[in-house]
Design a protein around this motif. Structure first.
Motif, PDB file in Angstrom:
ATOM      1  N   LYS A   1      -3.252   3.370  -0.895  1.00 40.82           N
ATOM      2  CA  LYS A   1      -4.698   3.716   0.094  1.00 40.82           C
ATOM      3  C   LYS A   1      -5.462   3.991  -0.545  1.00 40.82           C
ATOM      4  CE  LYS A   1      -4.519   7.084   4.255  1.00 40.82           C
ATOM      5  NZ  LYS A   1      -3.938   8.406   4.803  1.00 40.82           N
ATOM      6  N   ASP A   2      -6.647   2.984   0.492  1.00 35.99           N
ATOM      7  CA  ASP A   2      -8.183   3.676   0.027  1.00 35.99           C
ATOM      8  C   ASP A   2      -8.801   2.693  -1.056  1.00 35.99           C
ATOM      9  OD1 ASP A   2      -8.459   5.046   2.394  1.00 35.99           O
ATOM     10  OD2 ASP A   2      -7.824   6.732   1.828  1.00 35.99           O
TER      11      ASP A   2
ATOM     12  N   VAL B   1       0.787  -1.239  -0.163  1.00 37.56           N
ATOM     13  CA  VAL B   1       0.161   0.586  -0.104  1.00 37.56           C
ATOM     14  C   VAL B   1       0.623   1.551  -0.243  1.00 37.56           C
ATOM     15  CG1 VAL B   1      -1.409   1.327   1.578  1.00 37.56           C
ATOM     16  CG2 VAL B   1      -1.789  -0.928   1.104  1.00 37.56           C
TER      17      VAL B   1
ATOM     18  N   SER C   1      -7.019  -3.102  -1.629  1.00 35.20           N
ATOM     19  CA  SER C   1      -6.364  -3.153  -0.765  1.00 35.20           C
ATOM     20  C   SER C   1      -7.094  -2.531   0.935  1.00 35.20           C
ATOM     21  CB  SER C   1      -4.771  -1.911  -0.318  1.00 35.20           C
ATOM     22  OG  SER C   1      -5.576  -1.472  -0.932  1.00 35.20           O
ATOM     23  N   ASP C   2      -8.421  -1.865   0.220  1.00 31.60           N
ATOM     24  CA  ASP C   2      -9.008  -1.480   1.350  1.00 31.60           C
ATOM     25  C   ASP C   2      -9.313  -2.314   1.965  1.00 31.60           C
ATOM     26  OD1 ASP C   2      -9.690   0.896   3.094  1.00 31.60           O
ATOM     27  OD2 ASP C   2     -11.616   0.655   2.261  1.00 31.60           O
TER      28      ASP C   2
ATOM     29  N   THR D   1      -9.013  -0.023  -4.013  1.00 31.21           N
ATOM     30  CA  THR D   1     -10.568  -1.097  -3.873  1.00 31.21           C
ATOM     31  C   THR D   1     -10.268  -2.488  -3.592  1.00 31.21           C
ATOM     32  OG1 THR D   1      -9.438  -1.775  -5.801  1.00 31.21           O
ATOM     33  CG2 THR D   1     -11.709   0.273  -6.239  1.00 31.21           C
TER      34      THR D   1
ATOM     35  N   SER E   1       0.807   3.740  -3.174  1.00 27.98           N
ATOM     36  CA  SER E   1       0.548   5.142  -2.544  1.00 27.98           C
ATOM     37  C   SER E   1       1.620   6.613  -3.350  1.00 27.98           C
ATOM     38  CB  SER E   1      -0.358   5.354  -1.127  1.00 27.98           C
ATOM     39  OG  SER E   1      -0.755   4.736  -1.218  1.00 27.98           O
TER      40      SER E   1
ATOM     41  N   SER F   1      -6.825  -5.153   4.200  1.00 33.00           N
ATOM     42  CA  SER F   1      -6.624  -4.565   5.425  1.00 33.00           C
ATOM     43  C   SER F   1      -7.538  -4.363   6.712  1.00 33.00           C
ATOM     44  CB  SER F   1      -6.464  -2.986   4.935  1.00 33.00           C
ATOM     45  OG  SER F   1      -5.177  -2.566   3.741  1.00 33.00           O
ATOM     46  N   LYS F   2      -9.217  -3.735   6.204  1.00 28.22           N
ATOM     47  CA  LYS F   2      -9.788  -3.712   7.406  1.00 28.22           C
ATOM     48  C   LYS F   2     -10.206  -5.938   7.467  1.00 28.22           C
ATOM     49  CE  LYS F   2     -12.372   0.103   5.768  1.00 28.22           C
ATOM     50  NZ  LYS F   2     -13.010   0.741   5.169  1.00 28.22           N
TER      51      LYS F   2
END
Length: 453
Positions: free
Chosen positions: A368-369, A66, A373-374, A371, A70, A377-378
């Motif tokens: 970062k953010d 990420v 990776s976000d 589609t 980024s 990550s969560k």
């Protein structure tokens, strides 16, 4: 478990051995049950620990990916033999660079060099003078106390001690005509240029002065600034390393070639991002295979794995597949494909081609953010968080089970101590009764024998 020291009294029974065997037989079913449960829980705890470690490795690889997606990396290219080099500058706090892709025409007009001052010749043991030497450069200065009778070598040592490597270095050069004190400016350019003045003493130190244009010292090398021209715009600097001329780029000048222009090329560097992506793919595949193996069922040998049918494992597998399935089109465009066993594969050629045509493709998917990776990550955070993560809570629950089973064993041992004591009392009482009956029998036999005489 305690055992009685009582043995045979009248019955002929080995009471300690008998009690021990009875207690062992009574203890075995409960102990076997507790130990079997303990082995099962321990195996699950170990398997979950392996899964947690694997997912943590995937999380670390994802974080690096990420960050790389980024903050796009750049590289510089300079023709061989150019009078300069160039490096990309990254902000130490944010990890970002201001560099942008482009080309620049660079001409090195002159290099920055430090000043050098030299004294006249003195005999090796000659006393030069005493008092105070004030050596200044830029907006700094030092006062050097020179003792009476000091030679050039002693003066040089005093200067170096006072300067401590800043502003000026002093050396003594021995030539055919005698010794010369040489003052070398530490900093290049006109900002580092030295001035030397004296005060007090016998006046002998006047031979070691320099006011910027004249004095007892001679200027053998003048302080000069670097001058460079980029796309027709000229810049002067006291250093040969210039970081604020081209955004995100440091120019390192090493050779003046006035009239010769070389092209500096700044381009996107996808190699670090590719390495991070390959590391993530490896970590992801390791986790997928571990989840599969820890919950597999061997139909041939009719043997289940430690976590076969476990809802947590099934949930993780479904969630990971769901994250990939939701982004399969964008992944494929970047060279990421899903194998039939659920693992990932990276086509390096497709990756290079896509980023060459669309430099932001990786950022949208993996930055970062992004589609993909976000969501990943969560998902990993919800399972790995120290306080509330699913794996953490499950691990805590299993540890509590182990502690309860350990207490159950302790309680069982305590009960068996009481059982052993009860059996020992009962058999001892029986043995005493048998002994009494045996004594009565012997007495009666004696009396009957006496009556028959």
């Amino acid at each position: 478990m305690a055992s009685s020291s009582l043995s045979v009294v009248g019955s002929g029974l080995d009471i300690p051995t008998l009690v021990s065997q009875l207690v062992a037989n009574e203890r075995k079913p409960a102990a076997d049950r507790i130990n079997t449960q303990g082995s099962t829980v321990t195996a699950k705890l170990s398997a979950l620990g392996s899964i947690k470690s694997s997912l943590s490795s995937m999380q670390s690889a994802l974080d690096a990916l990420v960050k790389g997606a980024s903050n796009q990396a750049y590289k510089t290219s300079v023709p061989e033999g150019s009078g300069f080099g160039a490096t990309v500058v990254t902000d130490a706090t944010t990890g970002k660079t201001l560099a942008v892709a482009g080309s620049y025409n660079v001409e090195v007009l002159s290099l920055a060099q430090p000043q050098k001052l030299s004294s006249g010749a003195f005999a090796a043991d000659a006393a030069v003078g005493d008092g105070t030497l004030k050596i200044a450069w830029d907006d700094k200065s030092i006062d050097v106390e020179i003792k009476p009778g000091s030679t050039l070598a002693e003066i040089a040592a005093a200067i170096n001690k006072s300067a401590n490597g800043k502003g000026v270095n002093a050396t003594v050069i021995t030539a055919s005509d005698g010794q010369h004190l040489v003052l070398n400016a530490v900093d290049a350019g006109t900002k580092g240029a030295l001035t030397v003045s004296t005060s007090g003493g016998n006046g002998g130190l006047s031979a070691l002065t320099w006011n910027g244009t004249s004095g007892g010292l001679a200027q053998t090398v003048a302080a000069t600034n670097a001058r460079v021209r980029v796309d027709g715009f000229e810049r002067e600097s006291s250093s040969n390393s210039i970081s604020d001329l081209i955004p995100g780029i440091t120019l390192n000048l090493n050779k003046a070639e006035e009239g010769t222009t070389k092209t500096l090329t700044v381009s996107q560097d996808n190699a670090p991002l590719k390495i991070n992506l390959q590391a993530f793919v490896s970590a992801y595949n390791a986790s997928v295979n571990l989840l599969k193996n820890s919950s597999a069922y061997d139909a041939t040998n009719k043997r289940a794995s430690t976590l076969t049918g476990d809802s947590l494992v099934r949930g993780l597998q479904q969630q990971l597949r769901g994250q990939l399935s939701a982004n399969v089109v964008d992944m494929k465009a970047l060279g990421l494909t899903i194998n039939t066993d659920g693992t990932l594969a990276l086509n390096a050629s497709t990756f290079d081609k896509t980023l060459a045509e669309n430099p932001n493709a990786a950022t949208r998917l993996l930055g970062k953010d992004g589609t993909l990776s976000d969501g990943l990550s969560k998902l990993l955070k919800s399972n790995l968080d120290t306080g509330s993560g699913t794996l953490t809570l499950r691990t805590d629950a299993l540890n509590k089970q182990i502690k309860k089973l350990e207490k159950d064993l302790d309680d069982l041992d305590a009960r068996m101590e009481k059982v052993s004591a009860r059996y020992t009392r009962q058999f001892t009482a029986m043995d005493s009764l048998v002994a009494q009956m045996q004594g009565t029998s012997n007495y009666l036999a004696q009396q009957l024998a006496a009556l028959q005489k």
